[in-house]
Write a protein that holds these residues in place. Sequence first.
Motif, PDB file in Angstrom:
ATOM      1  N   SER A  91       0.833  -1.200   0.000  1.00 31.30           N
ATOM      2  CA  SER A  91       0.000   0.000   0.000  1.00 31.30           C
ATOM      3  C   SER A  91       0.865   1.246   0.000  1.00 31.30           C
ATOM      4  N   GLU A  92       0.262   2.345  -0.437  1.00 31.44           N
ATOM      5  CA  GLU A  92       0.923   3.629  -0.222  1.00 31.44           C
ATOM      6  C   GLU A  92       1.221   3.780   1.272  1.00 31.44           C
ATOM      7  N   ALA A  93       2.163   4.643   1.612  1.00 37.07           N
ATOM      8  CA  ALA A  93       2.519   4.841   3.015  1.00 37.07           C
ATOM      9  C   ALA A  93       1.289   5.282   3.801  1.00 37.07           C
ATOM     10  N   VAL A  94       1.075   4.636   4.951  1.00 40.45           N
ATOM     11  CA  VAL A  94      -0.120   4.866   5.761  1.00 40.45           C
ATOM     12  C   VAL A  94       0.303   5.382   7.134  1.00 40.45           C
TER      13      VAL A  94
ATOM     14  N   ILE B 224      -2.262  -7.829  -0.497  1.00 36.60           N
ATOM     15  CA  ILE B 224      -1.864  -6.464  -0.177  1.00 36.60           C
ATOM     16  C   ILE B 224      -1.364  -6.383   1.262  1.00 36.60           C
ATOM     17  N   VAL B 225      -0.235  -5.702   1.439  1.00 30.86           N
ATOM     18  CA  VAL B 225       0.280  -5.434   2.775  1.00 30.86           C
ATOM     19  C   VAL B 225       0.216  -3.931   3.022  1.00 30.86           C
ATOM     20  N   CYS B 226       0.154  -3.568   4.289  1.00 31.64           N
ATOM     21  CA  CYS B 226       0.026  -2.172   4.698  1.00 31.64           C
ATOM     22  C   CYS B 226       1.403  -1.634   5.080  1.00 31.64           C
ATOM     23  N   GLN B 227       1.812  -0.549   4.446  1.00 33.19           N
ATOM     24  CA  GLN B 227       3.088   0.072   4.805  1.00 33.19           C
ATOM     25  C   GLN B 227       2.873   1.056   5.954  1.00 33.19           C
ATOM     26  N   LEU B 228       3.534   0.792   7.073  1.00 37.23           N
ATOM     27  CA  LEU B 228       3.368   1.571   8.300  1.00 37.23           C
ATOM     28  C   LEU B 228       4.372   2.722   8.317  1.00 37.23           C
TER      29      LEU B 228
ATOM     30  N   ASN C 197      -4.408  -2.636  13.955  1.00 38.13           N
ATOM     31  CA  ASN C 197      -5.483  -2.147  13.090  1.00 38.13           C
ATOM     32  C   ASN C 197      -5.360  -2.712  11.680  1.00 38.13           C
ATOM     33  N   ALA C 198      -4.122  -2.860  11.185  1.00 38.85           N
ATOM     34  CA  ALA C 198      -3.932  -3.449   9.861  1.00 38.85           C
ATOM     35  C   ALA C 198      -4.427  -4.897   9.838  1.00 38.85           C
ATOM     36  N   LEU C 199      -4.237  -5.595  10.935  1.00 35.70           N
ATOM     37  CA  LEU C 199      -4.741  -6.966  11.053  1.00 35.70           C
ATOM     38  C   LEU C 199      -6.266  -6.966  11.011  1.00 35.70           C
ATOM     39  N   ARG C 200      -6.870  -6.062  11.760  1.00 38.32           N
ATOM     40  CA  ARG C 200      -8.337  -5.933  11.762  1.00 38.32           C
ATOM     41  C   ARG C 200      -8.869  -5.561  10.379  1.00 38.32           C
ATOM     42  N   ALA C 201      -8.078  -4.779   9.622  1.00 37.09           N
ATOM     43  CA  ALA C 201      -8.529  -4.293   8.316  1.00 37.09           C
ATOM     44  C   ALA C 201      -8.393  -5.341   7.219  1.00 37.09           C
ATOM     45  N   GLY C 202      -7.816  -6.495   7.525  1.00 41.37           N
ATOM     46  CA  GLY C 202      -7.781  -7.580   6.549  1.00 41.37           C
ATOM     47  C   GLY C 202      -6.586  -7.606   5.625  1.00 41.37           C
ATOM     48  N   PHE C 203      -5.537  -6.871   5.949  1.00 42.37           N
ATOM     49  CA  PHE C 203      -4.335  -6.938   5.127  1.00 42.37           C
ATOM     50  C   PHE C 203      -3.704  -8.323   5.224  1.00 42.37           C
ATOM     51  N   ASP C 204      -2.855  -8.639   4.250  1.00 43.78           N
ATOM     52  CA  ASP C 204      -2.137  -9.910   4.237  1.00 43.78           C
ATOM     53  C   ASP C 204      -0.825  -9.840   5.008  1.00 43.78           C
ATOM     54  N   GLY C 205      -0.428  -8.661   5.407  1.00 46.52           N
ATOM     55  CA  GLY C 205       0.801  -8.459   6.157  1.00 46.52           C
ATOM     56  C   GLY C 205       1.056  -6.975   6.289  1.00 46.52           C
ATOM     57  N   VAL C 206       2.219  -6.632   6.811  1.00 40.79           N
ATOM     58  CA  VAL C 206       2.600  -5.225   6.951  1.00 40.79           C
ATOM     59  C   VAL C 206       4.053  -5.055   6.523  1.00 40.79           C
TER      60      VAL C 206
ATOM     61  N   TRP D 164       1.952  -9.905  14.136  1.00 42.62           N
ATOM     62  CA  TRP D 164       1.693 -10.509  12.839  1.00 42.62           C
ATOM     63  C   TRP D 164       2.367 -11.861  12.627  1.00 42.62           C
ATOM     64  N   GLY D 165       3.426 -12.138  13.378  1.00 37.43           N
ATOM     65  CA  GLY D 165       4.285 -13.263  13.035  1.00 37.43           C
ATOM     66  C   GLY D 165       5.302 -12.799  12.008  1.00 37.43           C
ATOM     67  N   SER D 166       6.517 -13.283  12.119  1.00 42.94           N
ATOM     68  CA  SER D 166       7.603 -12.757  11.289  1.00 42.94           C
ATOM     69  C   SER D 166       7.372 -12.955   9.795  1.00 42.94           C
ATOM     70  N   ALA D 167       6.693 -14.027   9.405  1.00 40.59           N
ATOM     71  CA  ALA D 167       6.561 -14.380   7.999  1.00 40.59           C
ATOM     72  C   ALA D 167       5.514 -13.540   7.270  1.00 40.59           C
ATOM     73  N   ARG D 168       4.900 -12.587   7.972  1.00 39.50           N
ATOM     74  CA  ARG D 168       3.991 -11.645   7.315  1.00 39.50           C
ATOM     75  C   ARG D 168       4.413 -10.193   7.546  1.00 39.50           C
ATOM     76  N   VAL D 169       5.683 -10.010   7.888  1.00 37.13           N
ATOM     77  CA  VAL D 169       6.236  -8.667   8.109  1.00 37.13           C
ATOM     78  C   VAL D 169       7.427  -8.468   7.188  1.00 37.13           C
ATOM     79  N   GLY D 170       7.398  -7.390   6.418  1.00 34.36           N
ATOM     80  CA  GLY D 170       8.528  -6.984   5.603  1.00 34.36           C
ATOM     81  C   GLY D 170       9.056  -5.657   6.097  1.00 34.36           C
ATOM     82  N   ILE D 171      10.203  -5.246   5.576  1.00 34.19           N
ATOM     83  CA  ILE D 171      10.784  -3.966   5.967  1.00 34.19           C
ATOM     84  C   ILE D 171      11.396  -3.317   4.739  1.00 34.19           C
ATOM     85  N   ARG D 172      11.285  -2.004   4.659  1.00 35.46           N
ATOM     86  CA  ARG D 172      11.829  -1.268   3.515  1.00 35.46           C
ATOM     87  C   ARG D 172      12.968  -0.371   3.970  1.00 35.46           C
TER      88      ARG D 172
END
Length: 367
Positions: free
Chosen positions: A60-63, A101-105, A168-177, A224-232
């Motif tokens: 996602s765009e930066a949120v 889709i993942v949410c960029q925090l 909140n991203a988990l509640r919103a139904g994203f596949d990860g963050v 989220w668990g590590s396997a659904r978290v990325g980092i930029r």
Amino acid sequence: MLDNSLLTDLFAPSRFGDIATANRIVMAPITRSRYGEDGVPGQLHATYYAQRASAGLIVSEAVNISAQGRGYAATPGIWNDAQVDGWKQVTDAVRAAGGKIVCQLWHVGRYSSVELQPDGAAPVAPSAIRAEGDTYTTAGFVPVSTPRALETEEIAGIIAQYVHAAQNALRAGFDGVEVHSANCYLLDQFLRDSTNQRTDRYGGAIENRVRLMLEVTAAVVAIWGSARVGIRLSPASPDVGNTPLDSNVMATYGHLIRELNGFELAYLHVVEGATGGSRDVPADIDLDALRALFAGPYIGNNNYDLELAIARRAAGKIDGVAFGRPFIANPDLVERLRHGKPLTVAPRASYYNGGATGYTDWPVAGV
């Protein structure tokens, strides 16, 4: 027309951690500034993302993780229930179209204005060093404000903002963050010695400057668990505010990446060069050497075309490739690349603001 799927596995199913994808093409986070002051997504945004759901993964765009973290008007948030409900509309639409889709925090740190901060407060940063440049408010462009340095005891509150947004991203139904630790925003400001002049446990030595990024990552992984978290990351980008690079990029980011390996993250997403600009880097920076340090899937970003993506994939340099601007005017980018169709180039005037025009009205090419 040659089918480019015969040349590469970029179009084959893959996975980033626990996120199974239809292909290795990633839609990079693209700020489009099409939100109201409440930062709540709606049907327009659901349509936009669903149109691009053929990407293996959408970032996602930066949120904005909080009102304090906001640095630009017309950008979305995920700190309240209305925003969560809006993003649920988006994630449902992407899922219905077969996408992920993942949410960029995002917390901008110093790159903000008192006009955007709650109660007109100063933006927060590791140190009270003002960035260069202007930011966008409802009144137009204004110079960014001088930030105040966060007190040591306030750091836990920053981590709590990431935790709340991740929940909140988990509640919103994203596949990860994706933890936005790039482009000279808050976490990157703590990392670089050019913007971090602290003398507490979050400043000085590399081990201290990476601390907040690691603590945030650990807190988000706990949800989220590590396997659904990325980092930029953007080790070589002087992006917002013409921020100087760290004085020793290889040592600082090398140490960080080694520490990140302990989390077994879904992926590392790196801006290779200057964000949205040249892929050239200073002679003392070797981004491929940094990439080699990471033990998990790697997503390359910045000025890729299909030829470069195929070459770097064939050389084992990338596991996925992120395209940003090409997705603006080509909602069917994956199919255009797969079948060698020409790409539409969006005029810069269509990048930001407005409604559906230049946002959801781009045609598909047809195969």
